[in-house]
Scaffold this active site. Structure first.
Site, short mmCIF file in Angstrom:
data_model
loop_
_atom_site.label_atom_id
_atom_site.label_comp_id
_atom_site.label_asym_id
_atom_site.label_seq_id
_atom_site.Cartn_x
_atom_site.Cartn_y
_atom_site.Cartn_z
CB SER A 43 -0.96 -0.04 1.19
OG SER A 43 -1.90 0.99 1.12
CG ASP B 236 -7.28 -1.60 -3.68
OD1 ASP B 236 -7.89 -1.05 -2.73
OD2 ASP B 236 -6.04 -1.66 -3.73
CG HIS C 262 -5.76 -1.72 -0.14
ND1 HIS C 262 -5.22 -1.00 -1.19
CD2 HIS C 262 -5.07 -1.35 0.97
CE1 HIS C 262 -4.26 -0.22 -0.73
NE2 HIS C 262 -4.14 -0.43 0.57
#
Length: 434
Positions: free
Chosen positions: A231, A345, A380
């Site tokens: 991330s 995501d 995600h």
């Protein structure tokens, strides 16, 4: 007949898939299987009910469940579908960080729904570290991290592991890498004692120091240091590869940003969500939220959003001038690049960002391998294999904002397992001695 429950292998590393089988049931009997795991002091569990075949057998990697906590053929779904017992006033998420010296222990139970006397149990052990892996805390040169060294003599493939906007030190990934022969420095950069509490204004020089330390002290195989992050850590890994091409030999970017972003949910509240995240030579790097005329709202204070997370990135990218100013110049990376992303995501468009990175590299004639692992139905939170997957809302560990990482349970579970295996192979190729 006597009901029997077997697990093979019963005790192994986390990334090893297991064969779970119930035998000795009556043909056609309804058999329920439940798995309960102590995860950082909280019991997590899942169950499913199957119909035994004509030989009185149920195999979780072969048979679909009739009902339960998942609806697919998946030998490890009893683990990846686990959820904690609901607690009023809390939002469930992933398990708390686990001490890597302690294996995860799961108790499996099976019973015949028509005959309460027919019950069986078995134990399943998942280990973070294999034999001979050494763990050492690193508190040198101003660094805060944990080093995991594989068994045997080096030089070893070497990777620096960075967390995202949750901060902390990702010892779990580092330990599992080392158990598979990859020396790993799990490096903290905020949210750890001795470091700032927030991501705002993090100096890239800290990571430059870490990279010099790894080259000098850890003897990476082929002189290649791989940098991997998740991330915001994926954004950072790409940024470090572009900023320090002489020190970063390869990049693995999980659900990354292709642009520099503001501090967002990990911001210092005193400086705001659009405060700069990274600095170089004392100056903040231009980022996507910096006076961007397309962004008129933001989701990180918990206010009611139009469509909380993804749309703010669409708004931010509409102004091409602003987008270009914040783009990470990935064409400067001087080694192989792997991007891992999820098409579903829910937090930011990692699929688009990962594809942008790979397309930019290929258009620039990048001389090294570019690997794109873009998973349908994954969100995600692409994490380690055979752990409970992201499902539904959770809370950001820094801001406390409720969010949903996206993806389906099946898509997330597949991405977790497949990406770890593929990234291991990528690291092996990237650090191969010529």
């Amino acid at each position: 007949m006597t009901l029997r429950l077997t697990v093979s292998p019963a005790d192994d590393l986390l990334d090893v898939a297991r064969r779970i089988e119930v035998s000795g049931a009556a043909p056609g009997a309804l058999v329920t299987v439940r798995a309960t795991t102590d995860r950082a002091g909280t019991a997590w569990s899942a169950r499913a009910t199957y119909r035994a075949d004509r030989s009185g057998t149920v195999r979780l990697d072969r048979d679909p469940p009739m009902t339960g906590d998942y609806g697919r053929v998946d030998g490890m779904a009893l683990l990846t579908s686990q959820r904690p017992d609901p607690t009023p006033g809390t939002t469930p998420g992933r398990p708390a960080a686990t001490d890597v010296s302690r294996p995860l222990r799961t108790r499996l139970e099976a019973w015949d729904e028509s005959d309460a006397t027919q019950r069986a149990t078995a134990d399943l052990v998942q280990r973070w570290t294999g034999p001979g892996v050494r763990r050492r805390e690193v508190r040198e040169d101003g660094l805060v991290g944990t080093l995991f060294v594989p068994a045997g003599d080096g030089p070893h493939p070497t990777i620096v592991v960075l967390n995202g906007s949750g901060g902390g030190i990702n010892e779990q990934r580092g330990a599992l890498y080392a158990s598979r022969g990859v020396q790993a420095l799990a490096l903290g950069y905020f949210g750890v004692p001795g470091l700032p509490d927030h991501i705002t204004r993090t100096p890239l020089e800290y990571f430059e120091t870490a990279l010099h330390h790894v080259h000098r002290e850890l003897a990476p195989r082929a002189g290649v240091v791989v940098v991997s992050g998740q991330s915001r850590g994926g954004e950072l890994a790409l940024l470090l590869g572009a900023t320090y091409p002489g020190l970063v030999g390869a990049v693995v970017a999980y659900v990354p940003g292709a642009h520099v972003h503001g501090s967002q949910g990990a911001a210092d509240p005193a400086q705001g969500w659009d405060s700069p995240t990274w600095t170089l030579d004392g100056e903040p790097l231009p980022h996507l939220w910096q006076d961007n005329p397309g962004v008129t709202w933001q989701p990180w204070t918990g206010g009611p959003p139009p469509d909380r997370y993804r749309d703010v990135y669409v708004d931010g990218l509409r102004d091409r001038e602003f987008a270009a100013a914040s783009r990470i110049p990935v064409e400067r990376v001087a080694g192989p690049v792997a991007c891992v992303s999820g098409m579903a995501d829910g937090l930011w468009p990692s699929s688009m960002y990962a594809r942008q990175v790979v397309e930019t590299l290929r258009a620039a004639g990048h001389a090294h391998e570019t690997l794109l692992l873009d998973y349908p139905d994954a969100g995600h939170s692409i994490a380690l294999p055979h752990l409970p997957v992201a499902q539904g809302p959770t809370r950001h560990p820094v801001s406390g904002i409720e969010l949903s990482a996206g993806g389906t349970p099946a898509g997330n579970a597949f991405a977790d397992a497949d990406s770890f295996a593929q990234v291991r192979a990528f690291v092996e190729r990237a650090t191969r001695v010529p």
